[in-house]
Every structure is written in C-alpha cells, then in structure tokens.
Enzyme design. Structure first.
Site, PDB file in Angstrom:
ATOM      1  N   LYS A  12       0.845  -1.200   0.000  1.00  0.00           N
ATOM      2  CA  LYS A  12       0.000   0.000   0.000  1.00  0.00           C
ATOM      3  C   LYS A  12       0.873   1.240   0.000  1.00  0.00           C
ATOM      4  CE  LYS A  12       0.660   1.191   4.557  1.00  0.00           C
ATOM      5  NZ  LYS A  12       1.359   2.423   5.019  1.00  0.00           N
ATOM      6  N   ASP A 136      -2.603  -2.012  10.532  1.00  0.00           N
ATOM      7  CA  ASP A 136      -2.842  -1.956   9.086  1.00  0.00           C
ATOM      8  C   ASP A 136      -3.528  -3.209   8.542  1.00  0.00           C
ATOM      9  OD1 ASP A 136      -1.564   0.467   9.159  1.00  0.00           O
ATOM     10  OD2 ASP A 136       0.259  -0.210   8.142  1.00  0.00           O
TER      11      ASP A 136
END
Length: 281
Positions: A12, A136
């Site tokens: 990401k 996350d």
C-alpha cells in the site's frame, strides 16, 4: 481443497498521513488514505492434516515469529481447527518501507487459511484477529482502497482514479517507533474531510511523519530530491523509508541511483482476495 498457490499480498501507499491527536493510552490518532498497488508478495498454502503450521522462506529469511506465522496460529487458536498448513513465501515488498508488506502478508494468510481450512468465517470475525496483529491488517482484509481514521481501525472504502506511480525504497530502513517517539512529531493537524480530499486525490495533504523521518534517515531526503529533479511531486509513504510520486501519462523511469529498489506501480481498485470472506456476519 488441498492447496492455494500464487496468492498475492499487495503493498500500500499512503496518499497522505495526518496525525490529528494522541490518546491517553499513547496511541496516535490519524487520518490517511491507503491505496493498494501492484507491488506484491506471493504466498503458497498447502493443507496439513496433522495440525502442524510451518513456513518456508523462498526468497529472504524471515523472523521465526513473523506476522504470517502469528496470523496462522491466531486463526487456528480462535477457530479450534485440527488442521495445519505448509506456507511458502516469496517476499518482494521491502521491509521497513512504510508499504505494509508484513501486514498485507498477515491479511492474505487469514483469508487463505479461512478458505483452505473450510472455516468460512465472515470478515466480521477475521477483523478482530487482524487488528490484534497490527493496525494496518484490517485495511488489507477489507479489500478496497480506503479512508482511514482513529488508530487505523475506522475504514471507509473510497474510489480512486487509475494512476501509475514511481516507488523507491532507499537502502536504509526506518523503525516506526522511533518516529512516533520523537518530540518533533506534529500531532495536531486539523481534521480533514473526504470531499476536500476528493478534489485532488493525488495532491492533497502531506505526510506528518516525513520531516521526522528525513531527520533520522538522510536517504529519504535524497530520494525525494531525486524524484523532484525529474519534475515530479514526491512524498513518503507511511513511516518510510519508501517514497513515491505519481507519474504523468507517458512518463517512464527505468532505474534509480544508489542501487535503490524502484518499481513503476499501478494502483489496484480491489484486493486480489476481495470476496474470499463474506462481508456479512
């Protein structure tokens, strides 16, 4: 089903990262947009009937108790299954980069073993396991680019225009904890709103961690300056040390100096394993 091979775990990028406060327990409050990119680790899972969970490192050696092992063991304990798995990992996402590689691997492991072991758990049961592994992990479980708030647990899917990015990982890494301990860290950025972000997806805001990270790791500044010298508008992702810049149409960058890892990446609209766990409880 006896095996799941070539299962992708994407990295990401943080399009922006604002620190808006700090809770009494020390956790920082943030706002960010997490975007999936096609720089991926590849995982392979084979069923074991003897209950043993083991990991094979196909590229680089990983810590014995890495997030993949912890994710598998967590799901086994929580589900009570008698089954095990042989897990093999092709690691490509760099460590200490702010790209979420370990968290993504953990999420992919939860999704894959949920299917391989025939648990058929919905996302609502996997999410608490993911959050316990790392802030996350729930994002990667959710399967979509997302607006993130709180300590990372408040996730709202967002649509992003297709785009290409130059992503550079300098040779030096950076420990997240060092940044968050710094007295120089900006912790009071004004709260943003999604409509304001949507006006300029790839130019909005900043990364509040970046100034502290640059002071701790001069290579970050070098990488930012090199991308800037090409006429791009770079910033750091996460807690670094990776940096990125959106590429205009037709622009290609073949290599970076100093043996830095560099890839031209495209963003992904959805996670490769989106839908592997039911969204309803």
């Amino acid at each position: 089903m006896r095996s799941l091979h070539n299962v992708l775990a994407p990295a990401k990028l943080n399009l922006f990262l604002h620190i808006t406060g700090r809770r009494d327990d020390g956790y920082h409050l943030l706002q960010s947009v997490f975007m999936l990119i096609d720089w991926c680790d590849t995982l392979h899972f084979d069923l074991r009937d003897d209950g043993v969970i083991e990991r094979e490192d196909l590229t680089i050696a990983l810590p014995a108790d890495d997030l993949v092992m912890r994710a598998a063991q967590s799901l086994k304990r929580a589900s009570g299954t008698h089954l095990g798995a042989h897990m093999a990992i092709e690691k490509h996402i760099p460590a200490q980069a702010g790209m979420g590689g370990g968290s993504s691997d953990a999420a992919t492991t939860l999704l894959a073993l949920n299917r391989l072991w025939g648990l058929n758990w919905p996302l609502s049961k996997l999410m608490p396991l993911g959050l316990a592994l790392g802030a996350d992990v729930p994002f990667f479980l959710g399967g979509h680019n997302a607006w993130i708030e709180g300590i990372g647990e408040k996730i709202t899917p967002v649509d992003l225009p297709a785009a290409r990015f130059a992503v550079i990982k300098p040779n030096a890494g950076l420990e997240t904890a060092k940044i968050f301990r710094s007295p120089e860290l900006q912790r009071a950025t004004e709260t943003a709103t999604m409509p304001v972000f949507a006006v300029n997806h790839y130019g909005f805001g900043r990364n509040d961690l970046q100034p502290v990270a640059q002071a701790l790791c001069p290579e970050i500044t070098e990488a930012l300056q090199w991308l800037g010298s090409l006429g791009l508008s770079p910033r750091m992702t996460g807690s670094g040390s990776a940096v990125f810049a959106k590429l205009p149409d037709g622009v290609l960058i073949d290599s970076a100096p100093h043996n830095w890892q560099m890839r031209t990446c495209s963003n992904m609209a959805v996670h490769p394993q989106a839908g592997w766990a039911a969204s309803e409880s």
